[in-house]
Enzyme design. Structure first.
Site, mmCIF file in Angstrom:
data_model
loop_
_atom_site.group_PDB
_atom_site.id
_atom_site.type_symbol
_atom_site.label_atom_id
_atom_site.label_comp_id
_atom_site.label_asym_id
_atom_site.label_seq_id
_atom_site.Cartn_x
_atom_site.Cartn_y
_atom_site.Cartn_z
ATOM 1 N N LYS A 1 0.852 -1.194 0.000
ATOM 2 C CA LYS A 1 0.000 0.000 0.000
ATOM 3 C C LYS A 1 0.888 1.246 0.000
ATOM 4 C CE LYS A 1 -3.717 2.122 2.776
ATOM 5 N NZ LYS A 1 -4.549 1.973 3.994
ATOM 6 N N SER B 1 -9.387 2.009 3.247
ATOM 7 C CA SER B 1 -8.507 2.734 2.367
ATOM 8 C C SER B 1 -7.504 1.863 1.621
ATOM 9 C CB SER B 1 -7.755 3.804 3.162
ATOM 10 O OG SER B 1 -6.922 3.207 4.146
ATOM 11 N N SER C 1 -9.822 -0.363 7.421
ATOM 12 C CA SER C 1 -9.205 -0.190 6.097
ATOM 13 C C SER C 1 -8.506 -1.409 5.513
ATOM 14 C CB SER C 1 -8.217 0.983 6.116
ATOM 15 O OG SER C 1 -8.923 2.200 6.125
#
Lengths: 458, 59
Positions: free
Chosen positions: A75, A146, A170
């Site tokens: 990420k 996210s 997330s």
């Protein structure tokens, strides 16, 4: 081996260790898959195929750690040496390349992983949409957030695993939306060093994978554990699990209720004793979560806020940071005291019912459309962000390990998901129970949104 | 909580808040204050803040 990209992470690691699959063959296959599906899912910010292949070739001739030669995605809030960390924010578009790896990235490298690229995050790791990433099950819908890029990449088999962060769901929200496994470990089990913070006291780092055993292997590497978290014949019979159905885990869509029932039946079949548990204090969780995130995120970004505020695309995030800078200390402290109230209430529930774990829906509804702002649940409109976070935040506030695991396809055509939370540092129990659910779930098959791509694993 | 209060608070705290953002900030701050961070003060009497994660149950 058929197409190596169809393998699960643990399965591939086993073949590499046995000398039956070369890291370069595996990485080349996953990169080829990535090239095929990326135009559909837009999961990656950057990919460096040459570097990944060169690294994999260098690993061909030697043995390595438990993730030797396994292609992993990161990420884009974690520093990777030599690569900018942009965190989905225009203000960071010209960021300098990071000087060193984040602690979690370094741990993956030590275990032998090959980093194939960085995945999209919702801006500043604060949101549940993750544009421009699309959901592999329906590209008109969000992959969640996210860590949406990580979720979509893994679901599309463009990476064997990925890491994400989870402040209010997330990791687990994209895992549920994309039909994969997402593990939020116990707070501070995995170092947050070198990662963008959203909320220091709520941020957790963990893996997203296609299978439960893959998540266990990744967590062992990320946390530097010596002992395996999942034994092959580990039995869950005799364990006691509390089922959470009341608010904030209600209202939910009918498919979500069905997914919970399937998980209950699966665990019952496996010899687990289940009982309904009510923890009314959890209803206060969402307000506490949002106050803590607002105050801590605003403080984290305060030094740069004057220069960067105008470049924040998501108006809600800008508003959250502005509000956080103005929030009275009394509200923040009341939120932290509410958090203690919730921690104590859950601890009391574990003790009173002699529980080993808790079971609840991961999210209350199917993936939202890219421009959908509200769900209709229980006869009323509810903002998407509040609906998705109300079911996941309780385990951020308490720091308990929680794993999202698929339960099969629902009637609406989207993957179902439940989350299993265990006592602090008892990821082992959560993983064992998740595997019991996984073993009894119908395999998800081909994500609809990827019908244009080549064959998928089942 | 209104635009004027938010503007004065932002000014005193050095928070960059342009005039066109005052109304939204006031609305958001009012919502946060109304939510009160979760539980009511009387429910929290004697409860310490969770400023540090404690893995062992305190009950």
């Amino acid at each position: 081996v058929s197409e190596p990209w169809t393998l699960g992470l643990a399965e591939a690691a086993c073949l590499v260790r046995a000398g039956e699959l070369a890291p370069s063959e595996l990485v080349a296959s996953v990169l080829e898959r990535l090239e095929t599906v990326e135009p559909l899912v837009h999961a990656f910010v950057s990919v460096d195929p040459e570097a990944a292949l060169a690294e994999a070739r260098a690993k061909d001739a030697r043995a390595g750690g438990p993730l030797h030669g396994i292609p992993i995605a990161i990420k884009d809030i974690f520093d990777v040496a030599g690569v900018p960390t942009r965190s989905g924010c225009a203000a960071r578009a010209d960021a300098e390349p990071a000087r060193q790896d984040a602690a979690a990235v370094a741990a993956l490298r030590v275990a032998g992983a090959v980093l194939i690229g960085k995945t999209h995050t919702h801006e500043l790791a604060c949101g549940v949409y993750t544009p421009p990433t699309r959901n592999p099950w329906d590209t008109a819908r969000s992959a969640g957030g996210s860590s949406g890029g990580s979720g979509a990449a893994v679901a599309a088999c463009a990476a064997m695993g990925a890491i994400g962060s989870d402040t209010g769901g997330s990791i687990r929200i994209p895992a549920a939306h994309c039909g994969i496994v997402g593990l939020k470990p116990t707070y501070d089990r995995v170092s947050r060093g070198g990662a963008l913070a959203l909320s220091w006291s709520l941020d957790h780092v963990g893996p997203l994978t296609r299978r439960v055993e893959d998540a266990a292997l990744m967590l062992e590497a990320l946390a530097g554990l010596d002992e395996p978290l999942l034994a092959p014949g580990e039995d869950v019979a005799g364990l006691r699990v509390g089922v959470l159905r009341g608010a904030p885990f209600a209202p939910v869509e009918a498919d979500v209720e069905d997914a919970l029932e399937r998980a209950i039946a699966s665990l019952g079949d496996a010899g687990v004793t289940l009982e309904e548990v009510a923890v009314p204090a959890l209803e206060r969780g969402l307000a506490a979560e949002f106050s803590i995130v607002a105050a801590e995120a605003a403080s984290y970004h305060e030094a740069r806020f004057a220069e960067t505020a105008g470049q924040i695309t998501d108006d809600g995030i800008r508003g959250l940071l502005e509000t956080g800078l103005l929030l009275p200390a009394s509200v923040y402290l009341r939120a932290q005291r509410t958090r203690r109230l919730i921690q104590d209430a859950l601890a009391a529930a574990f003790a009173a019912h002699r529980l080993d774990a808790l079971l609840a829906p991961t999210v209350p509804a199917a993936p939202q459309l890219h421009d959908q702002l509200e769900y209709r649940l229980g006869g009323r409109q509810e903002p998407v962000i509040e609906a998705l976070v109300r079911t996941t935040a309780p385990f951020n506030l308490t720091g308990l390990p929680a794993i999202a695991v698929p339960t099969g396809l629902g009637a609406g055509g989207f993957p179902g998901s439940v989350q299993i939370a265990a006592r602090p540092f008892d990821e082992r129990t959560a993983l064992a129970l998740a595997r019991a659910v996984e073993r009894r779930a119908t395999p998800l098959g081909v994500p609809r949104g990827l019908e244009l791509a080549t064959a998928n694993p089942t | 909580v209104n635009d004027e209060l938010v503007a004065r608070l932002a000014d005193a705290l050095g928070v960059p808040l342009s005039p066109e953002r005052r109304a939204a900030a006031a609305e958001s701050l009012a919502a946060q204050v109304a939510a009160g961070g979760g539980a009511a003060p009387e429910e929290l009497d004697g409860v310490e803040p969770a400023v540090r994660f404690e893995p062992e149950p305190r009950t």
